[in-house]
Design a protein around this motif. Structure first.
Motif, PDB file in Angstrom:
ATOM      1  N   ARG A   1       0.820  -1.217   0.000  1.00  0.00           N
ATOM      2  CA  ARG A   1       0.000   0.000   0.000  1.00  0.00           C
ATOM      3  C   ARG A   1       0.855   1.270   0.000  1.00  0.00           C
ATOM      4  NH1 ARG A   1      -3.117  -3.976   0.979  1.00  0.00           N
ATOM      5  NH2 ARG A   1      -4.937  -3.837   2.370  1.00  0.00           N
ATOM      6  N   TRP A   2       2.072   1.187  -0.459  1.00  0.00           N
ATOM      7  CA  TRP A   2       2.912   2.386  -0.481  1.00  0.00           C
ATOM      8  C   TRP A   2       2.496   3.334  -1.601  1.00  0.00           C
ATOM      9  CZ3 TRP A   2       8.316  -0.225   0.607  1.00  0.00           C
ATOM     10  CH2 TRP A   2       8.380  -0.549   1.980  1.00  0.00           C
ATOM     11  N   ASP A   3       1.604   2.872  -2.466  1.00  0.00           N
ATOM     12  CA  ASP A   3       1.029   3.773  -3.461  1.00  0.00           C
ATOM     13  C   ASP A   3      -0.112   4.596  -2.860  1.00  0.00           C
ATOM     14  OD1 ASP A   3      -0.415   1.347  -3.186  1.00  0.00           O
ATOM     15  OD2 ASP A   3      -1.460   1.722  -5.075  1.00  0.00           O
ATOM     16  N   LYS A   4      -0.502   4.276  -1.626  1.00  0.00           N
ATOM     17  CA  LYS A   4      -1.549   5.005  -0.901  1.00  0.00           C
ATOM     18  C   LYS A   4      -0.998   5.401   0.463  1.00  0.00           C
ATOM     19  CE  LYS A   4      -5.230   2.521  -3.308  1.00  0.00           C
ATOM     20  NZ  LYS A   4      -6.411   1.629  -3.158  1.00  0.00           N
ATOM     21  N   PRO A   5      -0.187   6.460   0.506  1.00  0.00           N
ATOM     22  CA  PRO A   5       0.566   6.774   1.728  1.00  0.00           C
ATOM     23  C   PRO A   5      -0.290   7.195   2.917  1.00  0.00           C
ATOM     24  CG  PRO A   5       0.788   8.527   0.093  1.00  0.00           C
ATOM     25  CD  PRO A   5       0.105   7.387  -0.594  1.00  0.00           C
ATOM     26  N   GLU A   6      -1.541   7.600   2.684  1.00  0.00           N
ATOM     27  CA  GLU A   6      -2.357   8.073   3.806  1.00  0.00           C
ATOM     28  C   GLU A   6      -2.497   7.003   4.891  1.00  0.00           C
ATOM     29  OE1 GLU A   6      -3.486   8.046   0.663  1.00  0.00           O
ATOM     30  OE2 GLU A   6      -3.458  10.167   0.075  1.00  0.00           O
ATOM     31  N   GLY A   7      -2.707   5.765   4.480  1.00  0.00           N
ATOM     32  CA  GLY A   7      -2.868   4.684   5.441  1.00  0.00           C
ATOM     33  C   GLY A   7      -1.608   4.385   6.216  1.00  0.00           C
ATOM     34  N   ARG A   8      -0.448   4.665   5.644  1.00  0.00           N
ATOM     35  CA  ARG A   8       0.813   4.455   6.351  1.00  0.00           C
ATOM     36  C   ARG A   8       1.071   5.617   7.326  1.00  0.00           C
ATOM     37  NH1 ARG A   8      -0.966   1.948   3.282  1.00  0.00           N
ATOM     38  NH2 ARG A   8      -1.853   1.245   5.242  1.00  0.00           N
ATOM     39  N   LEU A   9       0.752   6.826   6.881  1.00  0.00           N
ATOM     40  CA  LEU A   9       1.005   8.000   7.707  1.00  0.00           C
ATOM     41  C   LEU A   9       0.102   8.036   8.932  1.00  0.00           C
ATOM     42  CD1 LEU A   9       1.403  10.703   4.910  1.00  0.00           C
ATOM     43  CD2 LEU A   9       3.213   9.678   6.297  1.00  0.00           C
ATOM     44  N   ILE A  10      -1.114   7.527   8.792  1.00  0.00           N
ATOM     45  CA  ILE A  10      -2.065   7.667   9.888  1.00  0.00           C
ATOM     46  C   ILE A  10      -1.712   6.759  11.062  1.00  0.00           C
ATOM     47  CG2 ILE A  10      -3.871   5.965   9.366  1.00  0.00           C
ATOM     48  CD1 ILE A  10      -5.827   8.489   9.577  1.00  0.00           C
ATOM     49  N   LEU A  11      -0.918   5.706  10.856  1.00  0.00           N
ATOM     50  CA  LEU A  11      -0.370   4.933  11.973  1.00  0.00           C
ATOM     51  C   LEU A  11       0.830   5.638  12.580  1.00  0.00           C
ATOM     52  CD1 LEU A  11      -0.097   2.453  13.785  1.00  0.00           C
ATOM     53  CD2 LEU A  11       1.208   1.341  11.969  1.00  0.00           C
ATOM     54  N   MET A  12       1.597   6.301  11.743  1.00  0.00           N
ATOM     55  CA  MET A  12       2.786   7.008  12.219  1.00  0.00           C
ATOM     56  C   MET A  12       2.422   8.163  13.153  1.00  0.00           C
ATOM     57  SD  MET A  12       5.708   8.744   9.811  1.00  0.00           S
ATOM     58  CE  MET A  12       5.745   7.295   8.752  1.00  0.00           C
ATOM     59  N   ILE A  13       1.267   8.778  12.926  1.00  0.00           N
ATOM     60  CA  ILE A  13       0.898   9.989  13.656  1.00  0.00           C
ATOM     61  C   ILE A  13       0.821   9.777  15.158  1.00  0.00           C
ATOM     62  CG2 ILE A  13      -1.005  11.618  14.041  1.00  0.00           C
ATOM     63  CD1 ILE A  13      -1.406  11.527  10.933  1.00  0.00           C
ATOM     64  N   PRO A  14       0.020   8.812  15.684  1.00  0.00           N
ATOM     65  CA  PRO A  14      -0.018   8.655  17.143  1.00  0.00           C
ATOM     66  C   PRO A  14       1.320   8.239  17.737  1.00  0.00           C
ATOM     67  CG  PRO A  14      -1.265   6.906  16.069  1.00  0.00           C
ATOM     68  CD  PRO A  14      -0.940   7.912  15.020  1.00  0.00           C
ATOM     69  N   ALA A  15       2.119   7.494  16.967  1.00  0.00           N
ATOM     70  CA  ALA A  15       3.456   7.138  17.450  1.00  0.00           C
ATOM     71  C   ALA A  15       4.307   8.389  17.621  1.00  0.00           C
ATOM     72  CB  ALA A  15       4.116   6.164  16.476  1.00  0.00           C
ATOM     73  N   LEU A  16       4.213   9.322  16.676  1.00  0.00           N
ATOM     74  CA  LEU A  16       4.964  10.573  16.784  1.00  0.00           C
ATOM     75  C   LEU A  16       4.377  11.479  17.863  1.00  0.00           C
ATOM     76  CD1 LEU A  16       5.640  11.325  13.002  1.00  0.00           C
ATOM     77  CD2 LEU A  16       7.256  10.473  14.717  1.00  0.00           C
ATOM     78  N   TRP A  17       3.048  11.500  18.004  1.00  0.00           N
ATOM     79  CA  TRP A  17       2.450  12.241  19.117  1.00  0.00           C
ATOM     80  C   TRP A  17       3.112  11.830  20.424  1.00  0.00           C
ATOM     81  CZ3 TRP A  17      -3.569  11.385  18.253  1.00  0.00           C
ATOM     82  CH2 TRP A  17      -3.998  12.183  17.189  1.00  0.00           C
ATOM     83  N   ALA A  18       3.185  10.509  20.630  1.00  0.00           N
ATOM     84  CA  ALA A  18       3.672   9.987  21.904  1.00  0.00           C
ATOM     85  C   ALA A  18       5.147  10.286  22.127  1.00  0.00           C
ATOM     86  CB  ALA A  18       3.418   8.478  21.974  1.00  0.00           C
ATOM     87  N   VAL A  19       5.970  10.084  21.120  1.00  0.00           N
ATOM     88  CA  VAL A  19       7.410  10.262  21.337  1.00  0.00           C
ATOM     89  C   VAL A  19       7.749  11.727  21.590  1.00  0.00           C
ATOM     90  CG1 VAL A  19       8.149  10.538  18.908  1.00  0.00           C
ATOM     91  CG2 VAL A  19       9.685   9.488  20.566  1.00  0.00           C
TER      92      VAL A  19
END
Length: 301
Positions: free
Chosen positions: A20-38
């Motif tokens: 799904r790297w042709d649809k980056p939104e789904g990858r970024l939306i998991l990254m977001i809470p991880a970055l919130w926390a760190v």
């Protein structure tokens, strides 16, 4: 005169689509809470190598999750319009290749987890059964989006513990009130945006017997989504108070709340264009990054 046959897609590009790297939104939306926390756990200034590990770890984990999902759903996806062209569903890739790709992705995540402390490593391990089992929830659990939301919650606990559970902070608890407020906000936010995403598949899911929160809440689904977003806003507001975040965080939260309110209004309309669901999902990616900037600057201020 007959047209020439369409050239076969290169295998690497098919695998690219499988991840799904042709649809980056789904990858970024998991990254977001991880970055919130760190960033919140480190008060806005986490070690750069740790941020890099978390970014790469979320990419590897979400890639593995996508492949596992497609392997479980290889006989279901062809019956759903949105998913019928996925590589395994379309038989463009074999199950064997799918398993190899999943193992490579999990292997990359495992190597990255070795950089982290012991508790964080075991939290990564604990998240794996949820990632593998999530596709099965769609067959037996009325709100499978809750299982996905718990998986997203692990991103918060993993990233937070990577900062707070180290040798220099051994005398203090790894998780505090702020951690659990962020965890709760992440779970509710994920429930909201993933049910919106599932609303586009309601007809297909109903026809083939797949469970979905978009079906479970029936005619009240828009109100359920609005409630989840309202809960997210409340928990983030409490988080801002607990952590004494500066004004810039509150500005970002107000902006997010206004967008969520507008999304709720759109979902309450009698007629909703099919493309709207995907648009609302993508908007949540932007909202997540706006909140991330508010958290970084608010924690530093």
């Amino acid at each position: 005169m007959s047209s020439s046959p369409k050239p076969a897609e290169p295998v690497w590009l098919t695998i690219f689509r499988l991840l799904r790297w042709d649809k980056p939104e789904g990858r970024l939306i998991l990254m977001i809470p991880a970055l919130w926390a760190v960033f919140l756990a480190a008060r806005g200034t986490p070690p750069i190598p740790l941020v890099g590990v978390i970014v790469l770890g979320t990419l590897a984990t979400s890639a593995a999750g996508c492949v596992i999902n497609d392997l479980w759903d290889r006989d279901i996806d062809p019956k759903v319009k949105r998913t019928q062209n996925r590589p395994i569903a379309a038989r463009a890739l074999s199950i064997k290749i799918g398993l190899i790709v999943a193992l490579v992705a999990f292997g990359c995540a495992w190597v990255l987890s070795l950089y982290l402390n012991l508790l964080t490593f075991w939290l990564c391990v604990a998240a794996v059964p949820i990632i593998i089992g999530y596709p099965l929830a769609k067959r037996i659990f009325p709100i499978p989006q809750l299982v996905l939301a718990i998986a997203w919650g692990f991103a918060v606990l993993i990233s937070w513990s990577a900062v707070s559970c180290n040798a220099t902070a051994a005398a203090t608890p790894c998780f505090g009130t702020a951690t659990w407020l962020l965890w709760g906000a992440t779970v509710l936010w994920t429930l909201g945006f993933d049910i919106v995403y599932a609303m586009s598949d309601r007809d297909d899911d109903r026809r083939i017997g797949i469970k979905s929160g978009a079906l479970f809440f029936g005619s009240y689904v828009s109100h359920a989504v609005g409630t989840f977003f309202a809960g997210t806003t409340l928990l983030l507001a409490l988080l801002g108070r607990v952590m004494a975040l500066s004004t810039v965080f509150w500005v970002s939260l107000v902006a997010a709340a206004l967008v969520w309110g507008w999304q709720y209004y759109q979902l309450c309309q009698k007629t909703i264009p099919h493309r709207t669901y995907a648009q609302l999902f993508k908007q949540n990616v932007a909202i997540g990054f706006v909140l991330l900037m508010g958290m970084i600057l608010g924690a530093r201020g």
